[in-house]
Design a protein around this motif. Sequence first.
Motif, PDB file in Angstrom:
ATOM      1  N   GLU B 473      63.416  45.180  41.694  1.00 19.38           N
ATOM      2  CA  GLU B 473      64.167  45.330  40.433  1.00 19.38           C
ATOM      3  C   GLU B 473      65.318  46.328  40.543  1.00 19.38           C
ATOM      4  OE1 GLU B 473      60.945  45.960  40.862  1.00 19.38           O
ATOM      5  OE2 GLU B 473      60.271  47.795  39.824  1.00 19.38           O
ATOM      6  N   ASP B 474      65.316  47.141  41.600  1.00 21.30           N
ATOM      7  CA  ASP B 474      66.409  48.120  41.765  1.00 21.30           C
ATOM      8  C   ASP B 474      67.495  47.627  42.734  1.00 21.30           C
ATOM      9  OD1 ASP B 474      65.195  49.910  40.078  1.00 21.30           O
ATOM     10  OD2 ASP B 474      64.094  50.907  41.701  1.00 21.30           O
ATOM     11  N   GLN B 475      67.199  46.515  43.412  1.00 22.07           N
ATOM     12  CA  GLN B 475      68.114  46.119  44.490  1.00 22.07           C
ATOM     13  C   GLN B 475      69.513  45.763  44.000  1.00 22.07           C
ATOM     14  OE1 GLN B 475      66.380  43.279  47.178  1.00 22.07           O
ATOM     15  NE2 GLN B 475      64.679  44.632  47.692  1.00 22.07           N
ATOM     16  N   HIS B 476      69.605  45.185  42.795  1.00 23.99           N
ATOM     17  CA  HIS B 476      70.926  44.730  42.332  1.00 23.99           C
ATOM     18  C   HIS B 476      71.880  45.892  42.052  1.00 23.99           C
ATOM     19  CE1 HIS B 476      68.942  45.680  38.550  1.00 23.99           C
ATOM     20  NE2 HIS B 476      70.153  45.772  38.014  1.00 23.99           N
ATOM     21  N   LYS B 477      71.326  47.106  41.844  1.00 24.27           N
ATOM     22  CA  LYS B 477      72.225  48.213  41.454  1.00 24.27           C
ATOM     23  C   LYS B 477      72.388  49.252  42.564  1.00 24.27           C
ATOM     24  CE  LYS B 477      68.448  50.591  39.126  1.00 24.27           C
ATOM     25  NZ  LYS B 477      67.880  51.108  37.909  1.00 24.27           N
ATOM     26  N   ILE B 478      72.014  48.865  43.778  1.00 19.96           N
ATOM     27  CA  ILE B 478      71.947  49.861  44.839  1.00 19.96           C
ATOM     28  C   ILE B 478      73.321  50.425  45.211  1.00 19.96           C
ATOM     29  CG2 ILE B 478      72.106  48.493  46.968  1.00 19.96           C
ATOM     30  CD1 ILE B 478      69.317  50.973  46.149  1.00 19.96           C
ATOM     31  N   PHE B 479      74.388  49.621  45.016  1.00 20.65           N
ATOM     32  CA  PHE B 479      75.729  50.123  45.347  1.00 20.65           C
ATOM     33  C   PHE B 479      76.432  50.755  44.140  1.00 20.65           C
ATOM     34  CE2 PHE B 479      75.186  46.988  48.831  1.00 20.65           C
ATOM     35  CZ  PHE B 479      75.360  47.866  49.891  1.00 20.65           C
ATOM     36  N   PHE B 516      72.514  44.561  52.390  1.00 21.73           N
ATOM     37  CA  PHE B 516      71.226  45.052  52.888  1.00 21.73           C
ATOM     38  C   PHE B 516      70.145  44.014  52.634  1.00 21.73           C
ATOM     39  CE2 PHE B 516      68.927  45.857  48.965  1.00 21.73           C
ATOM     40  CZ  PHE B 516      69.954  45.818  48.043  1.00 21.73           C
ATOM     41  N   VAL B 517      69.083  44.116  53.409  1.00 18.37           N
ATOM     42  CA  VAL B 517      67.857  43.379  53.079  1.00 18.37           C
ATOM     43  C   VAL B 517      66.747  44.423  53.049  1.00 18.37           C
ATOM     44  CG1 VAL B 517      68.406  41.080  53.929  1.00 18.37           C
ATOM     45  CG2 VAL B 517      67.602  42.793  55.524  1.00 18.37           C
ATOM     46  N   SER B 518      65.862  44.296  52.087  1.00 17.01           N
ATOM     47  CA  SER B 518      64.812  45.291  51.958  1.00 17.01           C
ATOM     48  C   SER B 518      63.483  44.624  51.630  1.00 17.01           C
ATOM     49  CB  SER B 518      65.180  46.296  50.857  1.00 17.01           C
ATOM     50  OG  SER B 518      64.242  47.338  50.860  1.00 17.01           O
ATOM     51  N   ASP B 519      62.473  45.100  52.297  1.00 17.99           N
ATOM     52  CA  ASP B 519      61.129  44.580  52.075  1.00 17.99           C
ATOM     53  C   ASP B 519      60.321  45.763  51.572  1.00 17.99           C
ATOM     54  OD1 ASP B 519      58.946  43.036  52.093  1.00 17.99           O
ATOM     55  OD2 ASP B 519      58.960  42.558  54.245  1.00 17.99           O
ATOM     56  N   GLU B 520      59.960  45.719  50.310  1.00 17.37           N
ATOM     57  CA  GLU B 520      59.310  46.877  49.703  1.00 17.37           C
ATOM     58  C   GLU B 520      58.049  47.265  50.486  1.00 17.37           C
ATOM     59  OE1 GLU B 520      58.975  46.482  45.512  1.00 17.37           O
ATOM     60  OE2 GLU B 520      58.380  48.569  45.243  1.00 17.37           O
ATOM     61  N   GLY B 521      58.010  48.528  50.867  1.00 16.95           N
ATOM     62  CA  GLY B 521      56.865  49.027  51.620  1.00 16.95           C
ATOM     63  C   GLY B 521      57.018  48.885  53.131  1.00 16.95           C
ATOM     64  N   ARG B 522      58.002  48.092  53.573  1.00 15.82           N
ATOM     65  CA  ARG B 522      58.121  47.867  55.018  1.00 15.82           C
ATOM     66  C   ARG B 522      59.460  48.315  55.592  1.00 15.82           C
ATOM     67  NH1 ARG B 522      55.818  42.082  56.563  1.00 15.82           N
ATOM     68  NH2 ARG B 522      56.048  43.036  58.610  1.00 15.82           N
ATOM     69  N   GLY B 523      60.444  48.537  54.739  1.00  9.39           N
ATOM     70  CA  GLY B 523      61.692  49.065  55.281  1.00  9.39           C
ATOM     71  C   GLY B 523      62.927  48.335  54.789  1.00  9.39           C
ATOM     72  N   THR B 524      64.070  48.898  55.150  1.00  9.73           N
ATOM     73  CA  THR B 524      65.363  48.386  54.690  1.00  9.73           C
ATOM     74  C   THR B 524      66.325  48.323  55.873  1.00  9.73           C
ATOM     75  OG1 THR B 524      64.997  49.480  52.571  1.00  9.73           O
ATOM     76  CG2 THR B 524      67.246  48.795  53.033  1.00  9.73           C
ATOM     77  N   THR B 525      67.169  47.303  55.881  1.00  8.35           N
ATOM     78  CA  THR B 525      68.238  47.234  56.876  1.00  8.35           C
ATOM     79  C   THR B 525      69.574  47.113  56.159  1.00  8.35           C
ATOM     80  OG1 THR B 525      66.768  46.062  58.377  1.00  8.35           O
ATOM     81  CG2 THR B 525      69.121  45.996  58.891  1.00  8.35           C
ATOM     82  N   PHE B 526      70.430  48.103  56.367  1.00  7.77           N
ATOM     83  CA  PHE B 526      71.800  48.023  55.857  1.00  7.77           C
ATOM     84  C   PHE B 526      72.690  47.514  56.985  1.00  7.77           C
ATOM     85  CE2 PHE B 526      70.283  50.644  52.457  1.00  7.77           C
ATOM     86  CZ  PHE B 526      71.087  50.280  51.391  1.00  7.77           C
ATOM     87  N   THR B 527      73.547  46.552  56.659  1.00  2.78           N
ATOM     88  CA  THR B 527      74.447  45.998  57.667  1.00  2.78           C
ATOM     89  C   THR B 527      75.866  46.004  57.125  1.00  2.78           C
ATOM     90  OG1 THR B 527      72.693  44.540  58.430  1.00  2.78           O
ATOM     91  CG2 THR B 527      74.935  43.970  59.092  1.00  2.78           C
ATOM     92  N   PHE B 528      76.792  46.545  57.909  1.00  4.72           N
ATOM     93  CA  PHE B 528      78.201  46.398  57.498  1.00  4.72           C
ATOM     94  C   PHE B 528      78.992  45.746  58.625  1.00  4.72           C
ATOM     95  CE2 PHE B 528      78.161  50.691  59.328  1.00  4.72           C
ATOM     96  CZ  PHE B 528      79.349  50.742  60.057  1.00  4.72           C
ATOM     97  N   THR B 529      80.019  45.006  58.204  1.00  3.04           N
ATOM     98  CA  THR B 529      80.889  44.349  59.192  1.00  3.04           C
ATOM     99  C   THR B 529      82.278  44.941  59.064  1.00  3.04           C
ATOM    100  OG1 THR B 529      81.645  42.639  57.689  1.00  3.04           O
ATOM    101  CG2 THR B 529      79.630  42.171  58.920  1.00  3.04           C
ATOM    102  N   LEU B 530      83.019  44.892  60.148  1.00  2.00           N
ATOM    103  CA  LEU B 530      84.409  45.369  60.134  1.00  2.00           C
ATOM    104  C   LEU B 530      85.241  44.416  60.973  1.00  2.00           C
ATOM    105  CD1 LEU B 530      83.925  49.174  60.854  1.00  2.00           C
ATOM    106  CD2 LEU B 530      84.720  48.179  58.705  1.00  2.00           C
ATOM    107  N   PRO B 531      86.490  44.174  60.562  1.00  2.00           N
ATOM    108  CA  PRO B 531      87.348  43.341  61.412  1.00  2.00           C
ATOM    109  C   PRO B 531      87.715  44.117  62.687  1.00  2.00           C
ATOM    110  CG  PRO B 531      88.585  44.173  59.536  1.00  2.00           C
ATOM    111  CD  PRO B 531      87.159  44.602  59.344  1.00  2.00           C
TER     112      PRO B 531
END
Lengths: 121, 550
Positions: B473-479, B516-531
Motif C-alpha cells: 500500500e506504500d509502494q505507489h508513493k515511494i518517490f 523498483f520491485v519490492s517483496d514485503e519481508g524479503r527485500g527491495t531492488t531499486f534499478t535506474f537506467t541512464l543513456p
Amino acid sequence: MIKLLHVEDDADIREIAKMSLELSGDFVVEQCDCGEQALEKTLDYIPDVFLLDMMMPGMTGRQTLEKLRENPNFANVPAIFMTARAQPNELEELRGIGATEVISKPFDPMSLADQIKAAIA
Amino acid sequence: MSWNEKKSRIATGFVAGSALAGGWYTSSAALLSGGAAQTVPIVGAIALAGLVPLIAMNFRSTPARSTIDDSLKQQLSVLKKHTMVNVVDIDNRLVEVNDLLLEATGYTRDELIGQPVKMLYASDNHITTAEIRDFLRQGKGWQGQTTLRHRDGSSCVTQTTVTPLRDADGNWIGSISARTDITATTKLIARRDTAMTLHELRDDIWIVSEQDLELRYMNLAAKARFGWAKRPDDGLTVRDMSRDNGCEDVLEACLRIVDTGETFTTFSAQIGSKKFDGSIKWLNKGTADGRLLIMLHDITERLEQDQLQADFISMVSHELRSPLTSIKGSMGLLLSKAAGELPPKAEGLLEIAHRNADRLVLIINDILDIEKISSGRLDFEMETADLSELIAESLRANAMAHQRFGLQIKCRGVDTSTFIETDANRIIQVLTNLMSNAAKFSKPGGVVEISVTKNEEVVSVSVRDEGMGIATEDQHKIFQRFADMANSDRASKGGTGLGLSICKAIVEGLGGTINFVSDEGRGTTFTFTLPVKTRHSEPDKDFERLENVG
C-alpha cells in the motif's frame, strides 16, 4: 609545525577550528576576523598556508586571496577556502579561482587537520 | 400539373428560397472578409432566392421551363456559375444536382441521381446527414460547413445552406442544399489567423531575406523594442541593425545559419540591456524566396528572478550552515575528548545530538536540491565518467554504514570500466542514497548487491537489499517527498524523506528512468537506467507549423 593563517568572521567557528587544528599537534594557528586584518597581519607574518572563509562582511575570501597574491611572498602559498555555500558542483569553480582545496561547512573538526595536510602535501 | 399547382409550388419555393438566401447572406458575410465579404454573399443570396422556386417547380413534376420568365433564367445562370446545388427526396436520395456540383465531385449526373446524399461527403465531416435531417424534420433549415469528397479522393470545404422542401399541402418532401467552395477562403483565414498571432505575439518576430538579410517583416513586439511605430524603411538589413541597434548577436546567428546551411538553429542574444533566447528557421530554403524567420524570446526578467532566487537560497544555506558548523564542531571536539573525559551518560547524549546535527545538514542539502528541482534549476555538469569508479566511490562513502550493520556487499558487472556521459557528482549522490537506504533497511549481516548491465545505448544499475521490503500500500508513493513520513523508523534511520524524490529528479533529468520491485519481508531492488550518450534536444515542433507564414 605548519604556520596557518585562518581568516573567519564567525568567532565560534574560529575557536573550533583553532582547537581542532592545534589538537593535531601539527599546526600553529594565527587568526583574523576579516580580510583587511589579514592584509595587515601578513605585513610581518608569512604563513605556510591560508585558510579563508568565503563569505565575510567587507572583503570576501576570494577578494582577500586576490589581494594577498599581489604580494610576491604569497604568490605560491597554498590557499584553502571554507564555504557554507558550495554544493559539490560549485567546488570546481572555486578551485578555478586559485583555491588549493575547498572545505564545505559544516566541517568535521576531527579530520580538518588531515584534510589541510593532504591538500598542501 | 395545373397552373394553380405550379403557382403554389413557385410560391412555396420562393418562401424557401428567400429564407435560404437570407441565411446564406448572413453566414457567408460573417465568414468572409474583404472584397469577398461584399460580393460572395450577395451573389449567393440572389442565386438561392431564384433557384429554389425553380427546383420546387421541377421537383417530382414535369419540367415547366417554358413558364420561367427571363429574370429567373438570368438568376439561374448566375447561380450555376457560383453555387453547387443538390435536391434530395424524403429518403435523402439525390434527385437533382447542378453542373457545378458534378464538377466539384467528379461524378456524372447519372451516377449520382438516386444515390444517398452522403455519397457526396468526405469521411471527416463533423456533421452527419442524420443530424441535418433532425433540423429539417422540425421545419428548420441548417447552415454550416460540409466537406465534399471528389471521386479522386480529394476534398473541398463548402459553406452550405440546407432548407426543407414541402409540397402544396405542407408535407415535408425533401430538401435543397446550396454550397459554395470555401476551401481557398478557409486556407486564407487560417493563414491570416496565424499571421495575426505572430503579429501580436509577445516574442519578437523578424523575417529577413536570406540573400542580403534585408528586413521584410517585424511584428509589433519587435518594432516596439526599437521604438518604431511603423515598418522600418525599405532596404534596412540585419547588418545595419547590428551596427546601429546593437543586434550583433542576431547578425552573427543569421550568418552562421546561412554559412552552415542548417534549417534551424538556436542562439543567445543581447540587445542593449535585454537578454534573449533566439531561434532561426530557414523558410523556403534554396528558392528565390528564401527567408529567415527569427524569433527572440525576452528572458531578462526570468534571469533576474532566477538570480534573486539563487541569491536567497545561497543566503539561507549560509545562514543555516554557519551555526551548524559551530554546533557540530563543538560536539565533535567534545566527543573526541578535546575537553577531557566525559561521563558515559553525557557521551551518549552528546552522540544523539551529534547524529541529529548530521541529519540536519542532510536535510538542508536535500531541501536545497528540492528547491532547485522545483524551480527547474537543477543543472548538470556533463562529463565522461566511469560508472564502475562512481560505484566504488559511493561504496567508500557508505563503508561506515555497511560496517555498522555488518553487511555483505556484492558487486556484479563493475570489474570493467563503463564509460557514460553524465554528471558524475549527481550519480554518486543517487548511488549513495540508494546504498544508504539499502543499508538502513537491511537486517544485520544481510547482503546488498550492486549490479550493472549495459547495452549500446543504456546502462542499468540495480541496488538490491534483503531488508523488510516496502508494503504494497506504500509502494505507489515511494518517490513522493516525505513518502515515509508515517514511518516511525525514519528518524531512527536518519532519513530526510526527500532522498528518493531527488534521485528520481536527477535520474530523469539525466535522461534515464528509475523504478523498483519490492517483496514485503524479503527485500527491495531499486534499478535506474541512464543513456550512454546524452541525447540532444530536437528543434521545437511548434516552429515547424510557422513554416508557411511570412
